[in-house]
Write a protein that holds these residues in place. Structure first.
Motif, short mmCIF file in Angstrom:
data_model
loop_
_atom_site.label_atom_id
_atom_site.label_comp_id
_atom_site.label_asym_id
_atom_site.label_seq_id
_atom_site.Cartn_x
_atom_site.Cartn_y
_atom_site.Cartn_z
N ASN A 93 38.89 49.62 37.71
CA ASN A 93 37.69 48.91 37.31
C ASN A 93 38.01 48.30 36.07
N THR A 105 38.95 48.78 44.12
CA THR A 105 37.60 49.46 44.37
C THR A 105 36.69 48.26 44.75
N ILE A 169 30.98 47.49 42.37
CA ILE A 169 31.91 46.59 41.69
C ILE A 169 32.00 45.13 42.33
N GLY A 199 32.30 49.80 35.25
CA GLY A 199 33.37 50.09 35.82
C GLY A 199 33.48 51.69 35.35
#
Length: 233
Positions: A93, A105, A169, A199
């Protein structure tokens, strides 16, 4: 604008295309492995710790402390599993701010694989801790009529983990792309900062939920009774 990096083929090996999700996943794993090797190569009592080793120890101790608060008993295996999940997700992230890097992700396939690893780990930890009979009996608690509901609850955990991580995300990436077209000089900076914060939070939540699920599977009736007594106190 691509909603997932799965369709972007980086290179081909033996007729099989390696997409950006798989490539970036391997890249993050290599980055974490090499970093760990470099930081711990002089991990001896006679060698004073440097700043990187100190930072790593703070992270490990922090993860260990969070697990201890949830499980109320030390479990090194859980530290390895949940800690690895957290470090992989948070690294993925945070690399969102690197131009041209699509975090794994942001792909539903990656989040589903992470959730599947948790679903597999829950019974494995439970059986290792309580035995096969003790773990299977937990599906009959508090009564046998709860068996189908407990099975559905177990499966829904993995689905919720995958969708939650993927949705957060991807929503951040989509909003950043929209604002980039509106005000390309100001909003991207703000969204990158918010993306970093989101994140880290999502990595923390995912690892904590995985720890809670595994802790619930490994807890014996005695552990639950003691935990309730402490909570009431």
């Amino acid at each position: 604008m691509e909603l997932t990096p799965d369709s972007n083929i980086v290179f081909t090996i033996g007729g099989f295309g390696i997409n950006k999700t798989a490539f970036n996943t391997w890249l993050i794993m290599a980055l974490l492995t090499v970093t760990s090797m470099l930081v711990t190569r002089n991990l001896r009592p006679d060698v004073p710790p440097n700043r990187w080793r100190t930072a790593l120890e703070v992270i490990v101790k922090g993860i260990e402390g969070q697990i201890a608060e949830i499980t109320r008993r030390p479990d090194r295996r859980l530290l390895h599993f949940s800690g690895t999940l957290f470090l992989f997700i948070v690294t993925s992230n945070l690399l969102l701010v690197v131009p041209g890097f699509d975090p794994p992700t942001a792909s539903l396939s990656t989040t589903a694989a992470l959730a599947l690893s948790v679903l597999v780990a829950v019974p494995l930890f439970g059986i290792a801790s309580r035995g096969l009979g003790g773990y299977l009996h937990s599906y009959l608690e508090p009564s046998a009529i709860m068996l189908p509901f407990n099975i559905v609850s177990e499966a829904s955990r993995g689905i919720s983990l995958a969708i939650r991580l993927y949705g957060n995300i991807m929503s951040g990436a989509v909003i950043a792309a929209i604002l980039l077209g509106v005000a390309p000089f100001f909003f991207p900076v703000v969204m990158d900062m918010l993306g970093l914060l989101t994140g880290v939070i999502q990595a923390y939540i995912f690892a904590i939920l995985a720890t809670v699920y595994i802790s619930s599977a490994t807890a014996t009736p005695t552990d639950r009774t003691e935990a309730k007594g402490k909570d009431q106190t």
